[in-house]
Design an enzyme around this catalytic site. Structure first.
Site, PDB file in Angstrom:
ATOM      1  CE  LYS A 173      -2.110   1.306   3.686  1.00  0.00           C
ATOM      2  NZ  LYS A 173      -3.131   1.542   4.714  1.00  0.00           N
TER       3      LYS A 173
HETATM    4  C1  5RP Z   1      -3.105   4.559   8.934  1.00  0.00           C
HETATM    5  C2  5RP Z   1      -3.065   3.670   7.765  1.00  0.00           C
HETATM    6  C3  5RP Z   1      -4.256   3.631   6.932  1.00  0.00           C
HETATM    7  O1  5RP Z   1      -4.655   2.276   6.778  1.00  0.00           O
HETATM    8  C4  5RP Z   1      -3.932   4.165   5.555  1.00  0.00           C
HETATM    9  O2  5RP Z   1      -3.314   5.407   5.647  1.00  0.00           O
HETATM   10  C5  5RP Z   1      -5.195   4.259   4.706  1.00  0.00           C
HETATM   11  O3  5RP Z   1      -6.022   5.174   5.282  1.00  0.00           O
HETATM   12  P1  5RP Z   1      -6.240   6.621   4.627  1.00  0.00           P
HETATM   13  O4  5RP Z   1      -6.994   6.420   3.320  1.00  0.00           O
HETATM   14  O5  5RP Z   1      -7.059   7.343   5.665  1.00  0.00           O
HETATM   15  O6  5RP Z   1      -4.885   7.207   4.405  1.00  0.00           O
HETATM   16  O7  5RP Z   1      -2.109   2.973   7.465  1.00  0.00           O
HETATM   17  O8  5RP Z   1      -1.867   4.550   9.534  1.00  0.00           O
END
Ligand code: 5RP
Length: 265
Positions: A173
């Protein structure tokens, strides 16, 4: 890849479209009761029908999601820091693999902090987690956290994603950026994007559209859904973009229709 690993991954990245809409509600592990997640049970049950999977901590899973709920879980298993601490990068592994197994999760999620003073520990944590996951056929999602001093550009994000994949992450991610297609091309495993801080719904839908257009297999989105004026409208719209290939404009119309109906009711 063994049957179990493939089966778990297929619960997250849907075989019929090869895409995924992961609802991220794990923010409390370092932000506490952040806006929109003050009472996780309600918002999660409202959004579950449109999420392909939930990314959350074991604490919120146990407290806020019914065990009978048929939703794949991506378990946040790194942490140990807080927004008031002195370094968000100083994370460790916070869940034992046997507890993840007991929770019947479909994947494990851990953040890496490339370029931070804790780079090495977080990358070795990822490696250890991949080893543990491999033993039991549980895939690992590496979350490329971006330190304040880092630029969210293709060069840096491409570095983070590639390192995560080289160390064995099954899914990565990261964030959308200019030349995002280069990040995807250089990462040998599927990439999803986080939504990041709350922005206008139109912009967030364009972000989702552009990311999938440029090669992401979907999103792991949180704040741009649960902090929206109409979270259900937002996740429905995002889902149409990711799985049905709608344009951001078409998806925005869905969001506005759901929002209008909600105001009427
Ligand atoms: C928080 C995270 C979240 O899972 C990730 O950032 C996704 O959330 P957002 O779309 O709010 O950024 O890792 O630490």
């Amino acid at each position: 890849m063994d049957w179990g690993m493939k089966n778990r991954l297929s619960r997250i990245i849907k075989p019929d479209t090869g895409k995924t809409v992961m609802l991220a509600v794990d923010h409390g592990y370092f932000l506490g009761p952040t806006s929109g997640l003050e009472e996780p049970t309600g918002i999660i049950s409202e959004l579950i029908p449109w999420a392909d999977s939930l990314m959350l901590t074991r604490g919120v899973l146990r407290a806020s999601v019914k065990a009978e709920q048929d939703i794949p879980i991506v378990l946040r298993v790194s942490g140990g820091t807080s927004i008031v601490g002195n370094s968000l990068a100083n994370e460790g592994i916070t869940v034992a693999i046997d507890d993840a197994l007991r929770l019947n999760v479909s994947a494990l999620a851990l953040s890496i902090f490339v370029g931070s003073e804790h780079e090495k520990e977080t990358l070795l944590n990822l490696s250890k987690l991949v080893d543990e996951g491999q033993k039991f056929g549980i895939p690992v999602l590496a979350v490329t956290a971006v330190g304040r001093e880092m630029a969210r550009d293709a060069r840096y994000l491409g570095l983070c994603c590639r390192i995560a994949a080289e160390l064995g992450a099954h899914l990565v991610k990261t964030y959308y950026c200019d030349n995002f297609e280069e990040v995807v091309k250089a990462c040998p495993v599927p990439v999803v994007i986080a939504g990041g801080k709350k922005i206008e719904e139109k912009a967030a839908l364009e972000l989702a559209y552009n990311a999938v257009r440029d090669g992401a297999v979907g999103v792991d989105m949180g704040r741009n859904i649960f902090q929206s004026d109409c979270p259900v409208g937002m996740i429905k719209a995002v889902k149409q973009i990711v799985h049905q290939g709608l344009s951001a404009k078409e998806a925005l119309a869905i969001y506005n229709d759901v929002k209008k109906d909600k105001l009427k009711s």
